[in-house]
Design an enzyme around this catalytic site. Sequence first.
Site, PDB file in Angstrom:
ATOM      1  N   CYS A  95       1.768  20.887   4.910  1.00 24.28           N
ATOM      2  CA  CYS A  95       1.349  21.064   3.744  1.00 24.28           C
ATOM      3  C   CYS A  95       1.855  20.732   2.717  1.00 24.28           C
ATOM      4  O   CYS A  95       0.642  19.553   2.129  1.00 24.28           O
ATOM      5  CB  CYS A  95       0.439  22.718   3.719  1.00 24.28           C
ATOM      6  SG  CYS A  95       0.024  23.132   5.420  1.00 24.28           S
ATOM      7  N   ASP A 114      32.892  22.717 -27.482  1.00 22.13           N
ATOM      8  CA  ASP A 114      32.775  23.454 -28.740  1.00 22.13           C
ATOM      9  C   ASP A 114      33.351  24.428 -29.173  1.00 22.13           C
ATOM     10  O   ASP A 114      33.281  25.513 -28.242  1.00 22.13           O
ATOM     11  CB  ASP A 114      31.266  23.543 -28.796  1.00 22.13           C
ATOM     12  CG  ASP A 114      31.340  23.350 -30.758  1.00 22.13           C
ATOM     13  OD1 ASP A 114      31.793  23.375 -31.822  1.00 22.13           O
ATOM     14  OD2 ASP A 114      30.754  24.611 -31.155  1.00 22.13           O
ATOM     15  N   CYS A 131       3.098  25.649   5.673  1.00 20.84           N
ATOM     16  CA  CYS A 131       4.652  24.726   5.675  1.00 20.84           C
ATOM     17  C   CYS A 131       4.460  23.469   4.955  1.00 20.84           C
ATOM     18  O   CYS A 131       4.117  23.530   3.918  1.00 20.84           O
ATOM     19  CB  CYS A 131       4.419  24.646   7.147  1.00 20.84           C
ATOM     20  SG  CYS A 131       3.374  23.151   7.491  1.00 20.84           S
TER      21      CYS A 131
END
Length: 770
Positions: A29, A451, A26
């Site tokens: 952790c 560009d 989870c």
Amino acid sequence: MPPTATPPIPTVDSSEVELSIGGMTCASCSARIEKKLNRLEGVTASVNLATEKAKVSYAAGVEVADLIGTVEKLGYTAEEIVPAPPEATGAAPPLPDTTDLEADALRQRLTVSALLALPVVLMAMVPALQFDNWQWLSLTLAAPVVVWGGLPFHRAAWTNARHAAATMDTLVSVGTLAAFGWSLWALFFGDAGMPGMRHGFDLTVSRTEGSSTIYLEVAAGVISFILLGRYLEARSKRKAGAALRALLDLGAKDVAVLRSGTEVRVPIGTLAVGDHFVVRPGEKIATDGTVLEGRSAVDASMLTGESVPVDVGAGDTVTGGCLNTSGRLVVAATRVGADTRLARIAKLVEDAQTGKAQVQRLADKISAVFVPVVIGLALATLGFWLGNGSGPTAAFTAAVAVLIIACPCALGLATPTALMVGTGRGAQLGILIKGPEVLESTRRVDTVVLDKTGTVTSGVMRLHEVYVAEGVQEHRLLRLAGALEHASEHPVARAVTEGAAERLAAVDGTAQGSTGVDHFEGVSDFVNVAGLGVRGTVAGHAVLVGRERLLTEAGIELPAALGHAKEAAEAQGRTAVVVAWDGAARGVLTVADAVKETSAQAVRELRALGLRPVLLTGDNRAVAEAVAAEVGIDAADVHAEALPQDKVAVVERLRTEGRVVAMVGDGVNDAAALATADLGLAMGTGTDAAIEAGDLTLVRGDLRVAADAIRLARRTLATIKGNLCWAFGYNVAALPLAAAGLLNPMIAGAAMAFSSVFVVTNSLRLRTFR
């Protein structure tokens, strides 16, 4: 630095390593591991729950073994991910995929647990099924589910407890063991074991005598529901990473190398730069290279998202992993191993999936303290219900419901699953997102600087109009001018030659040769007049092709009609080439960098996204304004004759005006502006410098992909936020209901498990992005 920059770049004397982490279940952790690693001096770590990896940069003096040891001390496993050796070709091979093994183990545990738990739940919920001593059958069926089916939760909870930590496994383990333990006490020491005992089922807390109440259906049902959630989650995580695995699997496994003129099939890892190899129809191209012989159509759809095969011939570049669909090719290898385009794309995608968006960091901070808070809330709930005289049964039921409903696994999956699916889908469409921080920027961008050369235009000069003097045939003009210009290497000369060859082929109804020579006479007495043009003899005629001054110096005047055509072309920003032979001007050819067919549509799509397009180029204003008018950019938003430093200045000026700027470019001279912009989009057909400086890379040289990239990034960010809102909202709404006694613990377990499934399923919707 632009806001999209990644977290502080490690110092020169630092190193980076990726660790494969095992045992995480989870968000708390991953938050614990990340926090512990970051406490080490000189270490910066980011731990991703969905990919089960930690990306760590560490200063001199810190060893990888120290990092692994730190993780293992927390009760998790850690292993260094070793990159592929540089001599290996194609994308770096991934670690053995454990997702299938994990899903298989979970499926087996789920199947057994569900088969045993179903009768227990049915008997508890339907009093008509309760026969004499049914409770002892329930115990017999539920015990293996709680002990064996719930073993992964109990084992993880014990490991965490030894390290004075708590995760969602702690909540599941404590809740189910408490329900099972209460049931054992009631059966052996209370009245629940008496023959003829009947048990009702209520969706809310019941105020019955504790000694006659059992919770075996809660213990068995919750474990089965959570195992189902884990199994669906494991399958969904595999789907989420499918695009990256497909990229990693694209590379060829062996290759036919030419050794002294003979084909020898060798493993792909032995291929070196400079080797010549053969690609037959239906085979994958082994590595990046240049075609030496043959013509074919190459399918690059997996890399570019473009479904139409691209024709290639001698001199063209090809990319490893693409499929050769028709002719036989001989290719010279130019890049191998981690330098190939495929390997670099896979690395970019993997890096993006390992990172974290800012919103996820907030979720991690909450998850780190969430579990201890929930345990405290469960104890408070227990005390409150006991204190108001509701009895131990009601108090215990409410406390267990709080423990089970609050598991924060949906929080940990909210961001990484959406990021995995979004970046993977982007890679399939030819859009590479460098990191989760990029997603935050796309939401705010309101101006896009384009560009011109190579981005809006093709970057290659093309023949546009042909104007002929009175009495001159166009095909004759093209034959003589094309023949003379074919002897020159100048870009304008090449445009005239190729354009003349194409038009002559169309007129003659013949196939065009690879260089167009078939349509031209031989040239003698060829002279290149620097800065003015060329002259020579073609089919007995003295021909001049170049600027008007070349003719003037030869004493040749330009007729009024041709003069007007020349002036009109130059007013549009095009280059006018004058053609004369035998002492008289015969025509004018106009040459220009062609606007890509898709650029006007791309500008419309960018406007539809609420972006203001700006054209930025080093060309003169006439050329820039002509291109801007063609694609639909306002003249006021054109910046011409800009040097690289001027491009940076334009971007900075727009930002000081309060605009959030995206820059799209492809050349070395765009790299600084790409890095300066809030969001840099590099055309993948451009230079390595531009690609490195960009936040997003558009593999295909199509400006429409820029709009797609911004839409995908915004969609991914919206999915992440939707997931987090669901995860946060779910816990905020469910906890008070559980504490108030309005949720049976088994219903709470089902709801908690399916909240994670919802988050992952919602993320998988990104796979349908078009």
